[in-house]
Enzyme design. Structure first.
Site, PDB file in Angstrom:
ATOM      1  N   GLU A  59       9.017  -6.466 -10.756  1.00 45.52           N
ATOM      2  CA  GLU A  59       7.683  -7.023 -10.517  1.00 45.52           C
ATOM      3  C   GLU A  59       7.714  -8.535 -10.728  1.00 45.52           C
ATOM      4  O   GLU A  59       8.242  -9.026 -11.732  1.00 45.52           O
ATOM      5  CB  GLU A  59       6.691  -6.377 -11.473  1.00 45.52           C
ATOM      6  CG  GLU A  59       5.268  -6.376 -11.005  1.00 45.52           C
ATOM      7  CD  GLU A  59       4.945  -5.243 -10.054  1.00 45.52           C
ATOM      8  OE1 GLU A  59       3.760  -5.024  -9.805  1.00 45.52           O
ATOM      9  OE2 GLU A  59       5.878  -4.572  -9.573  1.00 45.52           O
ATOM     10  N   SER A  89       5.720  -5.179  -1.225  1.00 43.24           N
ATOM     11  CA  SER A  89       5.679  -3.770  -1.595  1.00 43.24           C
ATOM     12  C   SER A  89       6.045  -2.878  -0.403  1.00 43.24           C
ATOM     13  O   SER A  89       7.193  -2.855   0.018  1.00 43.24           O
ATOM     14  CB  SER A  89       4.295  -3.430  -2.164  1.00 43.24           C
ATOM     15  OG  SER A  89       4.249  -2.132  -2.690  1.00 43.24           O
ATOM     16  N   ALA A  90       5.101  -2.154   0.187  1.00 39.52           N
ATOM     17  CA  ALA A  90       5.408  -1.301   1.338  1.00 39.52           C
ATOM     18  C   ALA A  90       5.987  -2.108   2.493  1.00 39.52           C
ATOM     19  O   ALA A  90       6.890  -1.642   3.196  1.00 39.52           O
ATOM     20  CB  ALA A  90       4.151  -0.564   1.794  1.00 39.52           C
ATOM     21  N   HIS A 103       8.930  -3.124  -7.066  1.00 32.69           N
ATOM     22  CA  HIS A 103       8.280  -2.689  -8.313  1.00 32.69           C
ATOM     23  C   HIS A 103       9.280  -2.026  -9.255  1.00 32.69           C
ATOM     24  O   HIS A 103       8.903  -1.141 -10.035  1.00 32.69           O
ATOM     25  CB  HIS A 103       7.141  -1.698  -8.047  1.00 32.69           C
ATOM     26  CG  HIS A 103       6.120  -2.153  -7.053  1.00 32.69           C
ATOM     27  ND1 HIS A 103       5.214  -3.148  -7.332  1.00 32.69           N
ATOM     28  CD2 HIS A 103       5.846  -1.731  -5.789  1.00 32.69           C
ATOM     29  CE1 HIS A 103       4.418  -3.317  -6.276  1.00 32.69           C
ATOM     30  NE2 HIS A 103       4.794  -2.475  -5.332  1.00 32.69           N
ATOM     31  N   GLY A 120       0.859  -1.179   0.000  1.00 29.80           N
ATOM     32  CA  GLY A 120       0.000   0.000   0.000  1.00 29.80           C
ATOM     33  C   GLY A 120       0.887   1.217   0.000  1.00 29.80           C
ATOM     34  O   GLY A 120       1.886   1.261  -0.724  1.00 29.80           O
TER      35      GLY A 120
END
Length: 246
Positions: free
Chosen positions: A189, A117-118, A154, A85
């Site tokens: 990714e 991700s985060a 990413h 997020g």
């Protein structure tokens, strides 16, 4: 320390965590999972999404936000997954709830830590190499420091056919390296970083068709280098932040 740090949680056209399911299930090894949903606003819906993906495979998922005392929930957690997020929102929420130091302590003591991700961004020394907009202001950019280097999930290679004239991801990381002396692992990714004690390795299949491998390493005064498999050498390269330009 045991950690699985995913660049992303969803590949285009696939279900949540589907691209890394075997790796995730092997890493968790049936442990009950405490999910940290603070990178998104709707904590209940986010936790349900994770449970829908993992419960059919025997992984029980509980959102840390549902506990009367989230700190106590983290102390008792068998394994933790910090979802993706907005990295700034995630870090600020962990600071505000007094969970950042506890999460670091538990992970360093051997509790399996999984991030996407985060949740992967905060495993590094700081969140300075996130791609996210600072929608809130944490008290500091200092993160968990589970690894001494920086991570850029990413990671996107420049498209030579694009007419967009904005900065590429490589240029932005070069700017980071002008002010900071720290290795940056650019996870493409579809890929992930696995930590197992004193070893670290990158795996997965990069989604971008032109990508030659799962990841790149960026360091000061050196050309980016492609990496695959063992990257344990990065664990011996401590970050030196705010050293300024030469």
């Amino acid at each position: 320390m045991q950690a699985l740090l995913l660049s992303n949680s969803t590949n285009h056209g696939a279900g949540y965590l589907a691209h890394a399911r075997e790796t995730v299930l092997s890493f968790l090894d049936g442990a009950e999972l405490t999910f940290v949903p603070y990178a998104l606003a709707d904590h209940d819906a986010y936790t349900a999404k994770v449970a829908d993906a993992l419960s059919p495979h025997g992984i029980r998922v509980t959102g840390v936000h549902t506990a009367a005392d989230p700190r106590d929930a983290l102390r008792r957690a068998e394994a933790v997954f910090v979802g993706g997020g907005n990295t700034f929102r995630l870090l600020a929420a962990l600071e505000r709830r007094g969970l950042l130091d506890l999460l670091r302590e538990r992970a360093r003591a051997g509790m399996p830590y999984m991030g996407a991700s985060a949740g992967t961004n905060i495993a590094g020394a700081s969140i300075r190499t996130t791609n996210d907009m600072p929608i809130v202001q944490p008290t500091s950019f200092a993160a968990l420091g589970l690894v001494p280097f920086q991570i850029n999930p990413h990671y996107l290679d420049a498209d030579p056919s694009s007419t967009h004239n904005g900065e590429t991801r490589e240029q932005r990381l070069a700017e980071f390296l002008e002010e900071n002396d720290a290795a940056v692992l650019g996870l493409r990714e579809g890929t992930w970083l696995r930590l197992d004690g004193e070893t670290a390795s990158v795996s997965g299949q990069a989604v971008q068709p032109s990508a030659p491998g799962p990841a790149l390493v960026f360091t000061r005064d050196a050309a980016p280098r492609e990496v695959s498999g063992d990257v344990s050498d990065l664990l011996a390269q401590p970050a030196r932040l705010d050293v300024g330009t030469h």
